[in-house]
Design an enzyme around this catalytic site. Structure first.
Site, mmCIF file in Angstrom:
data_model
loop_
_atom_site.group_PDB
_atom_site.id
_atom_site.type_symbol
_atom_site.label_atom_id
_atom_site.label_comp_id
_atom_site.label_asym_id
_atom_site.label_seq_id
_atom_site.Cartn_x
_atom_site.Cartn_y
_atom_site.Cartn_z
ATOM 1 N N GLN A 102 -4.941 -1.819 9.386
ATOM 2 C CA GLN A 102 -4.783 -3.138 8.723
ATOM 3 C C GLN A 102 -5.471 -4.343 9.623
ATOM 4 O OE1 GLN A 102 -3.413 -3.659 5.518
ATOM 5 N NE2 GLN A 102 -3.956 -5.910 5.696
ATOM 6 N N ASP A 132 -11.434 2.241 3.410
ATOM 7 C CA ASP A 132 -11.828 0.937 3.320
ATOM 8 C C ASP A 132 -13.295 0.531 3.258
ATOM 9 O OD1 ASP A 132 -9.606 -1.059 3.484
ATOM 10 O OD2 ASP A 132 -9.396 -0.735 5.787
ATOM 11 N N LYS A 188 0.888 -1.088 -0.028
ATOM 12 C CA LYS A 188 0.043 0.012 0.129
ATOM 13 C C LYS A 188 0.822 1.175 -0.056
ATOM 14 C CE LYS A 188 -3.904 -2.607 1.993
ATOM 15 N NZ LYS A 188 -4.452 -3.080 3.351
HETATM 16 N N1 GUN Z 1 -6.810 -7.258 5.481
HETATM 17 C C1 GUN Z 1 -7.197 -8.009 4.656
HETATM 18 N N2 GUN Z 1 -7.704 -7.239 3.553
HETATM 19 C C2 GUN Z 1 -7.925 -5.950 4.018
HETATM 20 C C3 GUN Z 1 -8.625 -4.971 3.621
HETATM 21 O O1 GUN Z 1 -8.883 -4.694 2.484
HETATM 22 N N3 GUN Z 1 -8.532 -3.780 4.531
HETATM 23 C C4 GUN Z 1 -8.114 -3.664 5.732
HETATM 24 N N4 GUN Z 1 -7.804 -2.543 6.466
HETATM 25 N N5 GUN Z 1 -7.360 -5.011 6.406
HETATM 26 C C5 GUN Z 1 -7.200 -5.816 5.488
#
Ligand code: GUN
Length: 282
Positions: free
Chosen positions: A97, A120, A53
């Site tokens: 996350q 998200d 990211k």
């Molecule tokens: N963990 C796995 N996929 C995601 C996601 O799309 N967003 C977040 N915040 N954590 C994740």
């Protein structure tokens, strides 16, 4: 006939070039889109996702910072950190996350993130707005899937979409977005008793199960569009999806590969949401 492969990697590249332009335009107006990511603990998969990211933000000209917190962080400490970011006008998007250590309630954390910074698309206000079809931050993987279908002008209205998997992050919202696009949607999951009978009716089949070879040739109707959301790591370290790709591509009209399919689109839509947050459109 062999299916056309939808490359998420190529589409993501194209979209990120356009986003670069949008970010420069915002910069010219004195707006510097910024994403703050909170990583709690030392889960190696989470670390690797967060690095991906960060790299994608850099490539697109979006500012990012990663706040690393110990695995024994308390829920109160994490909520306090989120409040600081909620109040910080230089931060447009906040992403915590997942998964989180077990002493922290995930839903409490999601509820605490300002819905205006919830890139998200997990906050109940954004989920509610998505359901009513209002402007909202859409969850990144489902948003990426719809973007892939549209990029190939694949008709959705009136089609039967079958979603296998009912997670809050992928299965449930992708079904809702397909419904918003006027598909007829069926959800299947681990308790579905007649899976094959249902998937065989799918014009658009979304596999979001998290299990290697969960979807095989016998599950697929001739000419179906098959979207593979699975990311499963094999013993040799390689990645594979939920679909038996080699067999499926002989029956499908379109198919997404793993890797280089849905995965790169997820991060791309996170960038899109961060730009949207910076514009203050939510
Ligand atoms: N963990 C796995 N996929 C995601 C996601 O799309 N967003 C977040 N915040 N954590 C994740």
């Amino acid at each position: 006939m062999a299916a056309e492969i939808i490359s998420g990697k190529d589409l993501a590249h194209e979209l990120r070039l356009e986003m670069n332009q949008k970010v420069s335009e915002l910069n010219d107006r004195g707006i510097y889109p910024k994403l703050s990511v909170i990583l709690v603990g030392d889960n190696p998969a989470s670390k690797s996702y967060v690095n991906g990211k960060k790299k994608a933000c850099k490539e697109t000209g979006i500012l990012s910072d990663v706040i690393e917190m110990d695995s024994d962080t308390t829920e109160t400490q994490l909520l306090q950190q989120i409040e600081i970011l909620n109040e910080d006008p230089s931060v447009h998007g906040i992403l915590v996350q997942l998964p989180l250590p077990k002493q922290i309630r995930e839903q409490k954390v999601i509820d605490t993130i300002s819905y205006e910074k919830d890139v998200d698309g997990f906050h109940p206000i954004n989920i509610g707005r998505m359901m009513t079809g209002e402007d909202a931050f859409l969850p990144c993987t489902p948003f990426g899937i719809i973007t892939m279908l549209k990029s190939k002008n694949i008709p959705i209205a009136g089609k039967h979409a079958v979603v296998v998997g009912r997670s809050n992050i992928v299965g449930k919202p992708v079904g809702q977005l397909l419904l918003n696009e006027h598909a007829t949607v069926t959800y299947c999951h681990s308790r579905t008793s007649n899976l094959q009978q249902l998937t065989q009716q799918a014009d658009i089949l979304i596999a979001a199960v998290g299990k290697v070879n969960a979807i095989r040739a016998e599950h697929i109707k001739e000419g179906a569009v098959v979207i593979d959301v699975g990311i499963n790591r094999l013993e040799d370290g390689s990645l594979t999806g939920d679909v038996d790709f080699e067999a499926a591509k002989e029956k499908a009209s379109y198919i997404t590969p793993v890797p280089r399919g849905v995965g790169p689109m997820t991060i791309t839509m996170l960038l899109e949401n961060t730009i949207k947050a910076a514009k203050g459109l939510a």
